[in-house]
Scaffold this motif. Structure first.
Motif, PDB file in Angstrom:
ATOM      1  N   PRO A 102       0.685  -1.150   0.041  1.00 13.84           N
ATOM      2  CA  PRO A 102      -0.115   0.068  -0.117  1.00 13.84           C
ATOM      3  C   PRO A 102       0.816   1.474   0.013  1.00 13.84           C
ATOM      4  CG  PRO A 102      -0.877  -1.467   1.562  1.00 13.84           C
ATOM      5  CD  PRO A 102       0.380  -2.093   1.014  1.00 13.84           C
ATOM      6  N   LEU A 103       1.901   1.082   0.820  1.00 14.99           N
ATOM      7  CA  LEU A 103       2.788   2.603   0.648  1.00 14.99           C
ATOM      8  C   LEU A 103       3.677   2.810  -0.695  1.00 14.99           C
ATOM      9  CD1 LEU A 103       4.194   2.100   4.159  1.00 14.99           C
ATOM     10  CD2 LEU A 103       2.344   3.398   3.630  1.00 14.99           C
ATOM     11  N   ALA A 104       3.438   2.018  -1.518  1.00 14.69           N
ATOM     12  CA  ALA A 104       4.075   2.107  -2.980  1.00 14.69           C
ATOM     13  C   ALA A 104       3.319   3.519  -3.330  1.00 14.69           C
ATOM     14  CB  ALA A 104       3.930   1.017  -3.795  1.00 14.69           C
ATOM     15  N   ALA A 105       1.999   3.639  -3.165  1.00 14.04           N
ATOM     16  CA  ALA A 105       1.159   4.665  -3.722  1.00 14.04           C
ATOM     17  C   ALA A 105       1.763   6.073  -3.349  1.00 14.04           C
ATOM     18  CB  ALA A 105      -0.133   4.481  -3.461  1.00 14.04           C
ATOM     19  N   VAL A 106       2.451   6.187  -2.182  1.00 15.97           N
ATOM     20  CA  VAL A 106       2.705   7.557  -1.594  1.00 15.97           C
ATOM     21  C   VAL A 106       4.056   7.647  -1.353  1.00 15.97           C
ATOM     22  CG1 VAL A 106       0.421   7.475  -0.280  1.00 15.97           C
ATOM     23  CG2 VAL A 106       2.384   6.380   0.591  1.00 15.97           C
ATOM     24  N   ILE A 107       4.952   6.879  -2.049  1.00 15.52           N
ATOM     25  CA  ILE A 107       6.190   6.922  -1.811  1.00 15.52           C
ATOM     26  C   ILE A 107       6.841   8.481  -2.324  1.00 15.52           C
ATOM     27  CG2 ILE A 107       6.921   5.879  -4.236  1.00 15.52           C
ATOM     28  CD1 ILE A 107       9.083   5.641  -0.713  1.00 15.52           C
ATOM     29  N   ARG A 139       1.159  11.135   9.173  1.00 20.06           N
ATOM     30  CA  ARG A 139      -0.166  11.534   9.095  1.00 20.06           C
ATOM     31  C   ARG A 139      -0.708  12.118   7.675  1.00 20.06           C
ATOM     32  NH1 ARG A 139       1.398  10.233  13.281  1.00 20.06           N
ATOM     33  NH2 ARG A 139       1.082   8.367  12.073  1.00 20.06           N
ATOM     34  N   ALA A 140       0.148  12.611   7.047  1.00 16.87           N
ATOM     35  CA  ALA A 140      -0.253  13.058   5.534  1.00 16.87           C
ATOM     36  C   ALA A 140      -0.494  12.018   4.679  1.00 16.87           C
ATOM     37  CB  ALA A 140       0.695  14.114   5.006  1.00 16.87           C
ATOM     38  N   ILE A 141       0.341  11.020   4.890  1.00 14.52           N
ATOM     39  CA  ILE A 141       0.388   9.664   4.292  1.00 14.52           C
ATOM     40  C   ILE A 141      -1.014   8.836   4.477  1.00 14.52           C
ATOM     41  CG2 ILE A 141       1.280   7.405   3.904  1.00 14.52           C
ATOM     42  CD1 ILE A 141       3.973   8.451   4.291  1.00 14.52           C
ATOM     43  N   LEU A 166      -3.907   8.135   1.738  1.00 16.31           N
ATOM     44  CA  LEU A 166      -4.460   6.779   1.393  1.00 16.31           C
ATOM     45  C   LEU A 166      -5.965   6.838   1.437  1.00 16.31           C
ATOM     46  CD1 LEU A 166      -1.776   4.635   3.450  1.00 16.31           C
ATOM     47  CD2 LEU A 166      -2.085   4.907   0.951  1.00 16.31           C
ATOM     48  N   LEU A 167      -6.518   7.562   2.600  1.00 17.26           N
ATOM     49  CA  LEU A 167      -7.809   7.509   2.753  1.00 17.26           C
ATOM     50  C   LEU A 167      -8.637   8.265   1.528  1.00 17.26           C
ATOM     51  CD1 LEU A 167     -10.419   7.018   4.729  1.00 17.26           C
ATOM     52  CD2 LEU A 167     -10.107   9.268   5.585  1.00 17.26           C
TER      53      LEU A 167
END
Length: 446
Positions: A79-84, A212-214, A218-219
């Motif tokens: 899931p964190l790949a989308a926000v790297i 928190r921004a991540i 995601l939400l």
């Protein structure tokens, strides 16, 4: 844009480094009731004790849980790949290579998935195994910001001597967990590692704000996805059998070990010299090789028709042996190739060097590839691995790693390596005399 880490701020630790180091020595020595432990922050003291309970080594290297291929596939699906890119923008603005810190993003188990930032910091921290694919949970390496943040489910700062592992004590770090915005379960962790600039109050605020921004991003992405028209339901695919994982261990061994795991079973088999050579060549040439080319790699280019006959007979025997212990590895023909990926411990060393994990790579290098083999393909691969290790260490490794390399069979007679070590040693180092004697002996022999 200037780096948020370029401006250094004074950090006032609660106790001196010397007091923390003495308390750590007493705890590791078994004196858990020593009064010096009262000089250590409660958060750190409790983490040290968890580290002892989990048998984390006080000077050990972290385990490398993910190979290069496994890491790439796992990162794509995480899931964190989308926000790297958001992580990079918030924590590494401007020129990341000159930021003065390393920024890591790990999963909920403490495995580092991305490590980026200052080139020199990454080179030096790579020597202690702070690389992509390594496990930095508390159970694996003891007290350190990524693992301790996950263990406590809160942001933490660990300064220098507060690390349980002595190899990590030159560094300081701040980390914060990242949660699923709906379930609040832990998705992963963000860590900033460097000098004193990595453990300022401002650093903790920035890392917390990034986490928190991540979660917010995601939400928002999920809400947008739910607003899209639903696609027709698809039948769930049948559960696939566990993937076969195979490793061929050839470093420092003439009779290779083949380790195979899959479908809940694990087997370890010792291979004869010729079978080890054939399987290694198929692992090196993953795209496949013709019978003529494979014969040249194992028997030599001038072996002629006799080699072709011998090769066919050996391949029949190899297939029979693999059918008994690892059916998925039975080679295909025309061209000869493996149907599943076969990892080797030599390839693992090369992967560690690519990630900058010099100390870990040196520890994993058990010796030359099939040292007694005279197969041309094996000799070429042996030289490739040995040269890659030497060149990577000579170019970027720290002094203590170079000295360790000089004490191995591969580096013992390397004049250039010994001279480099001597040039890097402090003028009053007690190790200089021994190095000078070794250099003079080798020069006399030349």
């Amino acid at each position: 844009m200037p780096s948020p880490w370029s401006e250094r701020h004074e950090v006032s630790p609660e106790t001196s480094r010397l007091l923390i180091e003495r308390a750590h020595e007493e705890l590791v020595a078994g004196n858990a009731g020593d009064q010096r432990l009262g000089d250590v922050r409660t958060l750190v003291r409790d983490s040290w004790r968890r580290s002892l309970d989990s048998l984390a080594g006080a000077e050990g290297l972290p385990p490398l849980d993910l190979t290069a291929d496994e890491l790439e596939a796992y990162r794509r699906a995480h899931p964190l790949a989308a926000v790297i890119d958001m992580v990079r923008g918030l924590l590494l603005p401007g020129d990341p290579a000159e930021s003065g810190v390393a920024v890591a993003v790990g999963d909920a188990a403490g495995r580092l998935l991305w490590v980026e930032g200052d080139h020199n910091v990454r080179r030096l921290t790579g020597d202690m195994g702070f690389v992509e694919g390594a496990n930095w949970s508390e159970r694996a390496v003891g007290t350190a910001a990524p693992g301790t943040a996950l263990a406590l489910d809160r942001s933490v700062q660990i300064r220098g001597a507060e690390h349980f592992n002595r190899l990590v004590q030159p560094w300081s770090c701040t980390a914060a967990p990242v949660h699923d915005p709906e379930t609040r379960g832990i998705l992963g962790v963000i860590d900033v590692t460097g000098g004193v600039e990595a453990v300022t109050p401002q650093a903790q605020l920035l890392v917390d704000a990034t986490a928190r921004a991540i979660e917010g991003e995601l939400l928002v992405a999920r809400l947008k996805a739910r607003a899209q028209p639903a696609s027709p339901a698809r039948r769930a695919p049948a559960r696939r059998a566990e993937r076969t994982r195979a490793t061929l261990r050839v470093l420092g061994r003439d009779r290779a070990l083949l380790e195979v795991a899959g479908d809940g079973t694990e087997t370890v088999s010792e291979l004869g010299g010729r079978h080890a050579e054939l399987l290694l060549m198929l692992a090196v040439h993953r795209q496949g090789v013709s019978a003529e080319r494979l014969g040249g790699l194992v028997y030599g280019e001038s072996s002629g028709e006799a080699a072709s006959v011998t090769l066919r007979a050996e391949m029949v025997r190899l297939r029979r042996a693999l059918t008994a212990v690892a059916p998925a590895l039975v080679p295909e023909s025309r061209p000869y190739r493996l149907g599943v990926e076969l990892e080797t411990d030599a390839h693992q060393v090369l992967s560690l060097l690519d990630r900058g994990a010099h100390r870990v790579a040196l520890a994993a290098y058990r010796g030359d590839v099939l040292p007694d083999s005279v197969a041309p393909g094996v000799e070429e691969f042996r030289d490739t691995v040995r040269t890659a290790l030497r060149e990577a260490l000579m170019a970027e490794a720290s002094l203590d790693v170079l000295l360790a390399f000089a004490d191995t069979a591969a580096g013992a007679d390397d004049l250039e390596l010994l001279r480099l070590c001597l040039s890097m040693l402090p003028a009053r180092s007690p190790r200089r005399a021994g190095l000078v004697a070794r250099i003079e002996k080798l020069e006399a022999e030349v």
